[in-house]
Every structure is written in C-alpha cells, then in structure tokens.
Design an enzyme around this catalytic site. Structure first.
Site, PDB file in Angstrom:
ATOM      1  N   ARG A 235      57.213  55.225  12.658  1.00  0.00           N
ATOM      2  CA  ARG A 235      56.102  55.049  13.598  1.00  0.00           C
ATOM      3  C   ARG A 235      54.953  54.357  12.870  1.00  0.00           C
ATOM      4  O   ARG A 235      54.697  54.635  11.699  1.00  0.00           O
ATOM      5  CB  ARG A 235      55.609  56.399  14.153  1.00  0.00           C
ATOM      6  CG  ARG A 235      56.526  57.067  15.165  1.00  0.00           C
ATOM      7  CD  ARG A 235      56.608  56.297  16.492  1.00  0.00           C
ATOM      8  NE  ARG A 235      57.448  56.975  17.470  1.00  0.00           N
ATOM      9  CZ  ARG A 235      58.748  56.755  17.629  1.00  0.00           C
ATOM     10  NH1 ARG A 235      59.370  55.874  16.881  1.00  0.00           N
ATOM     11  NH2 ARG A 235      59.429  57.408  18.561  1.00  0.00           N
ATOM     12  N   GLU A 264      52.208  47.422  18.948  1.00  0.00           N
ATOM     13  CA  GLU A 264      53.524  46.985  19.456  1.00  0.00           C
ATOM     14  C   GLU A 264      53.645  47.202  20.966  1.00  0.00           C
ATOM     15  O   GLU A 264      54.320  46.453  21.659  1.00  0.00           O
ATOM     16  CB  GLU A 264      54.664  47.720  18.730  1.00  0.00           C
ATOM     17  CG  GLU A 264      54.653  49.201  19.026  1.00  0.00           C
ATOM     18  CD  GLU A 264      55.761  49.978  18.336  1.00  0.00           C
ATOM     19  OE1 GLU A 264      55.704  50.074  17.115  1.00  0.00           O
ATOM     20  OE2 GLU A 264      56.643  50.477  19.034  1.00  0.00           O
ATOM     21  N   HIS A 303      60.570  47.093  17.821  1.00  0.00           N
ATOM     22  CA  HIS A 303      61.000  48.493  17.978  1.00  0.00           C
ATOM     23  C   HIS A 303      62.410  48.550  18.572  1.00  0.00           C
ATOM     24  O   HIS A 303      62.644  49.083  19.665  1.00  0.00           O
ATOM     25  CB  HIS A 303      60.012  49.283  18.854  1.00  0.00           C
ATOM     26  CG  HIS A 303      60.092  50.760  18.597  1.00  0.00           C
ATOM     27  ND1 HIS A 303      58.995  51.580  18.563  1.00  0.00           N
ATOM     28  CD2 HIS A 303      61.146  51.570  18.349  1.00  0.00           C
ATOM     29  CE1 HIS A 303      59.377  52.817  18.301  1.00  0.00           C
ATOM     30  NE2 HIS A 303      60.692  52.824  18.174  1.00  0.00           N
TER      31      HIS A 303
HETATM   32  P1  NAI Z   1      64.366  64.314  11.396  1.00  0.00           P
HETATM   33  O1  NAI Z   1      63.514  65.351  12.052  1.00  0.00           O
HETATM   34  O2  NAI Z   1      65.818  64.559  11.257  1.00  0.00           O
HETATM   35  O3  NAI Z   1      63.800  64.019   9.924  1.00  0.00           O
HETATM   36  C1  NAI Z   1      62.450  63.906   9.636  1.00  0.00           C
HETATM   37  C2  NAI Z   1      62.206  64.406   8.222  1.00  0.00           C
HETATM   38  O4  NAI Z   1      60.817  64.208   7.920  1.00  0.00           O
HETATM   39  C3  NAI Z   1      62.513  65.901   8.046  1.00  0.00           C
HETATM   40  O5  NAI Z   1      63.353  66.117   6.920  1.00  0.00           O
HETATM   41  C4  NAI Z   1      61.129  66.519   7.852  1.00  0.00           C
HETATM   42  O6  NAI Z   1      61.133  67.676   7.001  1.00  0.00           O
HETATM   43  C5  NAI Z   1      60.378  65.368   7.214  1.00  0.00           C
HETATM   44  N1  NAI Z   1      58.928  65.521   7.321  1.00  0.00           N
HETATM   45  C6  NAI Z   1      58.199  66.114   8.308  1.00  0.00           C
HETATM   46  N2  NAI Z   1      56.892  66.087   8.013  1.00  0.00           N
HETATM   47  C7  NAI Z   1      56.786  65.463   6.819  1.00  0.00           C
HETATM   48  C8  NAI Z   1      55.692  65.137   5.972  1.00  0.00           C
HETATM   49  N3  NAI Z   1      54.444  65.472   6.299  1.00  0.00           N
HETATM   50  N4  NAI Z   1      55.953  64.497   4.816  1.00  0.00           N
HETATM   51  C9  NAI Z   1      57.218  64.183   4.456  1.00  0.00           C
HETATM   52  N5  NAI Z   1      58.299  64.471   5.209  1.00  0.00           N
HETATM   53  C10 NAI Z   1      58.075  65.102   6.373  1.00  0.00           C
HETATM   54  O7  NAI Z   1      64.057  62.966  12.185  1.00  0.00           O
HETATM   55  P2  NAI Z   1      64.944  61.643  12.241  1.00  0.00           P
HETATM   56  O8  NAI Z   1      65.960  61.755  13.318  1.00  0.00           O
HETATM   57  O9  NAI Z   1      65.423  61.320  10.876  1.00  0.00           O
HETATM   58  O10 NAI Z   1      63.858  60.550  12.722  1.00  0.00           O
HETATM   59  C11 NAI Z   1      62.715  60.239  11.952  1.00  0.00           C
HETATM   60  C12 NAI Z   1      61.745  59.400  12.786  1.00  0.00           C
HETATM   61  O11 NAI Z   1      62.296  58.111  13.015  1.00  0.00           O
HETATM   62  C13 NAI Z   1      61.486  59.965  14.192  1.00  0.00           C
HETATM   63  O12 NAI Z   1      60.455  60.936  14.180  1.00  0.00           O
HETATM   64  C14 NAI Z   1      61.083  58.730  14.981  1.00  0.00           C
HETATM   65  O13 NAI Z   1      59.666  58.614  15.014  1.00  0.00           O
HETATM   66  C15 NAI Z   1      61.678  57.569  14.191  1.00  0.00           C
HETATM   67  N6  NAI Z   1      62.702  56.858  14.966  1.00  0.00           N
HETATM   68  C16 NAI Z   1      62.542  55.508  15.181  1.00  0.00           C
HETATM   69  C17 NAI Z   1      63.470  54.793  15.917  1.00  0.00           C
HETATM   70  C18 NAI Z   1      63.350  53.311  16.147  1.00  0.00           C
HETATM   71  O14 NAI Z   1      64.003  52.765  17.041  1.00  0.00           O
HETATM   72  N7  NAI Z   1      62.549  52.584  15.375  1.00  0.00           N
HETATM   73  C19 NAI Z   1      64.612  55.478  16.529  1.00  0.00           C
HETATM   74  C20 NAI Z   1      64.728  56.885  16.204  1.00  0.00           C
HETATM   75  C21 NAI Z   1      63.785  57.536  15.453  1.00  0.00           C
END
Ligand code: NAI
Length: 336
Positions: A235, A264, A303
């Site tokens: 993001r 975006e 995106h």
């Molecule tokens: P997830 O929830 O499996 O992993 C996120 C990780 O970030 C977790 O291990 C969590 O502990 C960690 N985290 C949380 N707060 C943190 C902090 N303050 N500092 C460091 N690490 C922290 O999520 P996932 O599925 O891996 O997705 C991650 C992000 O990717 C989503 O939140 C979404 O915003 C973005 N995304 C973007 C897409 C795109 O099309 N560009 C598509 C899908 C997701």
C-alpha cells in the site's frame, strides 16, 4: 421467502456470471455495478450485503445510508478502505479474501524486480524504435544479493521462497516472528534499521494501518543502503511520499517498482481534470506521479499485482463462499 439483497460494486461485467453460478438464485437477489460504490446509489439503502473492491470507500456516510446492511464482503485482502471501527459499532460484519494470491502478488513483485535489475523496460522502448544497442542496459545479478522483506506473512513468505530460487540472501522484518519458518526457509529476522541498512532490494508486504503508516519516512530513509531497489506492491501509505521522492531524487533508491503509489485512485479523474474542478491536493498527487514516470529507473503498474486469471477466480469463489457461509452460520473469512 424474502430474498437476501447483495450488491456488487466495481465488478467487471465478465465476472458477473461466475458469481451468479455460485450464489443460489432462490435465496439471493443480485445487483451488479461496474462503477464504484457511490452514496447516491439507491440500492444501498435496501442491501443486506455490499461487496466492494479497494477503491470503494465504505465510510460512515455509506454505512449510515445502508440501513439493512449485515455484511460487507470485500473482494481483496486489504480492508483499509472500510471503516471497520464504525462497522463494528453498527454490528455489521466484514469479510475479506486473505489467501487468494500470495503467489500471484509475489510473482508480480519479481516481475518488477527483474524489470529493474535487467532494464527490460528500457530495452523494450528502445527495441520498438529499432535500437538494439546495449549501451546503458547492463543489469545486475540477483544471485548473492540481499533481499529485505518487510512483512513476512503469506505474500512475504512466497517472495522469500522465490528469492531463494534465485540464490539471494533474505532478511525479514516483522512484528510477529516464526523461528521454525526462519530455519526452514533459511532467512533471518532483523530489526527495521538493520534491514534498511543491509538490503540491496527492499520489498513491502505488510498491511497498511495506524501502526504501519509511513513506516519508511524522512527519519529513517537515510539508513537505506545507497542505490537499493525499492519495491512496493502493498500500500502506498507505508512510505511517506516525501521520503520516496527524496530517495529517488538523491539516488538513495537506485530504482523503484511501484504497483501502489500516492494518487493511484485518481487515475480515472485525471481524464476529467480539464473539464471538472479537481481539488488542488489531487492535482499535486497527479503531478508528482507524472514526474516520477519521467524517471527511467521508476516503473509504475496500475495496482495490478493481484490480477491474474487464477487469482480472480479464487477471489470470486471465496467471496461467494463468504456470503453463503455468513447467512448459514458457517465459518467465513471474518475481519470483524
Ligand atoms: P499477511 O497478513 O499474511 O501478512 C502481513 C505480515 O505483515 C504479517 O506477517 C504481519 O505480522 C506483518 N506486519 C503487521 N504489522 C507490521 C508492522 N508494523 N511491521 C512489520 N510487519 C508487520 O498479509 P498478505 O496476504 O501477505 O498481504 C500483505 C499486504 O499486501 C496486504 O495487506 C495488502 O495491502 C497487500 N496486497 C496488495 C495486492 C496488490 O494487488 N498490489 C494484492 C494483495 C495484497
């Protein structure tokens, strides 16, 4: 029996049939809108469910208008476009799709990395002009380089696995640590400062929320190893825009691959700028983005990291299942 009204917003027409096949027509009445969610859409006030995508802002105004709303089903992993605190107060459930695309987003992350590391974007433009000179196209190997993954969750871990295939060293920064995984995948948890200082490529995979707002900012940007590549498929709010522009300008980032960037969501409005009054801060964001685009070492994608055929099918499948399960009191992917 009164049917359950479900309104889908920002849904491309070709995805309608998939949903229609999955939700029982005797039980659900379905409404599809290819446009974004807007407060003046009359369906909102009667909808039991609204299903949205990342640019559909489900704010207080929408929630107040949706008097019968029981469930907000977002067709995305991130849910920062929904006022979840207010939804909770109003006893409205929120569901998301947490697992559709860890490989999909990870593959796009590497598409951005490889484009920059091997100058594919420059070579493409040149070859279109029949220029096949190698001048200025020399890239660098990923093998032996250090990848810094911020957020080692579903997507982050998949990125690490791919990185290992390339023979990279991997560092990770995460507020939660899984040491079995660390050993199994042969990476190392470090603090944010160490990650910024030691990585040749930094890639963001944590959620955007209050605790991650401007995680990379003007106070820590100078720590970044000079010339590191910066990749953001998570993001835009995770990096302070000023710090991003500063780092690109000063060569702190040797290149940037951005699937998400400030402004975006304004891509569509840009075409209306000449005929409609657009707020000054939006014009500012558009201008900055256009300046970024002029840089040869910056690539933007709209995106689209989630957007593969297989991932979209998984998103629609899980969304339909979330909606059915909610009304049958079965487990679904519940955010609140
Ligand atoms: P997830 O929830 O499996 O992993 C996120 C990780 O970030 C977790 O291990 C969590 O502990 C960690 N985290 C949380 N707060 C943190 C902090 N303050 N500092 C460091 N690490 C922290 O999520 P996932 O599925 O891996 O997705 C991650 C992000 O990717 C989503 O939140 C979404 O915003 C973005 N995304 C973007 C897409 C795109 O099309 N560009 C598509 C899908 C997701």
């Amino acid at each position: 029996m009164k049917k359950i009204k479900v309104a889908f917003f920002s849904i491309p027409p070709k995805e309608k049939n998939y949903i229609k096949r999955r939700l029982d027509k005797n039980k659900f009445e379905l409404f599809f809108f290819k446009d974004e969610l807007a407060a003046d859409n009359p369906v909102i006030k009667d909808a039991d469910v609204i299903s949205v995508f990342i640019y559909d802002k489900v704010d207080r105004n929408i929630i107040d208008k949706a008097k019968k709303l029981k469930l907000i089903a977002t067709r995305s992993t991130g849910f920062n476009h929904i006022d979840t605190e207010y939804a909770r107060k109003k006893k409205i459930a929120v569901a998301n799709v947490p697992y559709y695309g860890e490989n999909t987003v990870a593959e796009h992350t590497f598409a951005l990395i490889l484009t920059l590391s091997r100058n594919i974007h420059k070579a493409y433009v040149r070859s279109q002009q029949s220029n096949f000179s190698l001048e200025g196209l020399r890239g660098f190997d990923l093998r032996g380089k250090t990848l810094g993954v911020i957020g080692a969750g579903s997507i982050g871990v998949h990125v690490m696995k791919i990185a290992k295939g390339f023979g990279m060293k991997v560092l990770a920064y995460d507020v939660k640590q899984n040491h079995i995984l660390e050993e199994l995948l042969d990476f190392k948890y470090v603090d944010l400062e160490t990650l910024l200082k030691s990585s040749d490529i930094i890639t963001l995979h944590c959620p955007y929320n209050k605790s991650t707002h401007h995680l990379i900012n003007m106070n820590n940007i100078e720590l970044v190893k000079k010339g590191a590549l910066f990749i953001n498929t998570a993001r835009s709010g995770l990096i302070e825009p000023r710090a991003l522009y500063y780092a690109i300008d000063k060569g702190i980032f040797g290149g940037a691959g951005l699937d998400v960037f400030e402004g975006e969501e304004l891509l569509k409005e840009e075409n209306q700028m000449l005929t409609k009054n657009v707020e000054l801060e939006k014009v500012d964001a558009i201008l900055k983005r256009n300046l970024l685009l002029r840089r040869e070492n910056v690539i933007l994608t709209p995106h689209m990291a989630f957007d593969s055929q297989e991932a979209i099918e998984r998103i629609l499948e899980t969304t339909a299942e979330n909606i059915s399960a909610f009304f049958e009191n079965r487990n679904y992917y519940k955010v609140i």
